[in-house]
Scaffold this motif. Sequence first.
Motif, PDB file in Angstrom:
ATOM      1  N   PRO A 209      37.417  36.454  34.068  1.00  0.00           N
ATOM      2  CA  PRO A 209      36.110  37.138  34.426  1.00  0.00           C
ATOM      3  C   PRO A 209      35.930  38.583  33.895  1.00  0.00           C
ATOM      4  N   ASP A 210      37.173  39.281  34.178  1.00  0.00           N
ATOM      5  CA  ASP A 210      36.909  40.835  33.762  1.00  0.00           C
ATOM      6  C   ASP A 210      37.508  40.919  32.454  1.00  0.00           C
TER       7      ASP A 210
ATOM      8  N   GLN B 269      45.222  39.502  30.940  1.00  0.00           N
ATOM      9  CA  GLN B 269      43.966  39.815  31.639  1.00  0.00           C
ATOM     10  C   GLN B 269      42.567  39.426  30.932  1.00  0.00           C
ATOM     11  N   CYS B 270      42.780  38.989  29.712  1.00  0.00           N
ATOM     12  CA  CYS B 270      41.544  38.551  28.899  1.00  0.00           C
ATOM     13  C   CYS B 270      41.755  37.109  28.606  1.00  0.00           C
TER      14      CYS B 270
ATOM     15  N   ASN C 215      47.565  34.411  33.278  1.00  0.00           N
ATOM     16  CA  ASN C 215      46.603  35.394  32.697  1.00  0.00           C
ATOM     17  C   ASN C 215      47.042  35.915  31.245  1.00  0.00           C
TER      18      ASN C 215
ATOM     19  N   GLU D  57      36.520  41.611  29.409  1.00  0.00           N
ATOM     20  CA  GLU D  57      35.807  42.688  28.679  1.00  0.00           C
ATOM     21  C   GLU D  57      36.338  43.985  29.152  1.00  0.00           C
ATOM     22  N   GLU D  58      36.400  44.054  30.352  1.00  0.00           N
ATOM     23  CA  GLU D  58      36.627  45.415  31.049  1.00  0.00           C
ATOM     24  C   GLU D  58      38.158  45.626  30.591  1.00  0.00           C
ATOM     25  N   TRP D  59      39.113  44.634  30.537  1.00  0.00           N
ATOM     26  CA  TRP D  59      40.424  44.969  30.308  1.00  0.00           C
ATOM     27  C   TRP D  59      40.761  45.033  28.855  1.00  0.00           C
TER      28      TRP D  59
ATOM     29  N   LYS E 138      42.855  47.871  27.009  1.00  0.00           N
ATOM     30  CA  LYS E 138      43.513  48.907  27.964  1.00  0.00           C
ATOM     31  C   LYS E 138      45.116  48.607  27.507  1.00  0.00           C
TER      32      LYS E 138
END
Length: 106
Positions: A89-90, A10-11, A30, A92-94, A97
């Motif tokens: 796109p996400d 996811q990064c 991903n 940084e958020e992922w 985790k």
Amino acid sequence: AFVVTDNCIQCKYTDCVEVCPVDCFYEGPNFLVINPDECIDCALCEPECPAEAIFEEDDIPAGMEHFIELNAELSEEWPNITEKKDPLPDAEEWDGKPNKLEHLER
Ligand code: SF4
Ligand code: F3S
């Protein structure tokens, strides 16, 4: 061989592919993996990953050993990637985790 582990999922920052002298990274939706038969253990990619997702096979954090087999398997299925592209796109958020494997897309 070096191995891409959980935190890449996811990064997918892709900084790693730019430095690999033998172009042995392979790309899924991903996640990226390293082909263990092609990796020459130069260690150049390890410090390049902003997510710190790359480890030498013998130095993999406890509980992530299954990524060794997963890199071997998926690198036979996915296309080669040799040029850096935008992270997901996400990203940084992922980043950071835990246990992202359930989100792996094939
Ligand atoms: Fe490529 Fe070297 Fe990383 Fe192996 S250790 S994947 S050869 S950059
Ligand atoms: Fe993944 Fe790190 Fe490369 S997040 S794509 S292993 S730079």
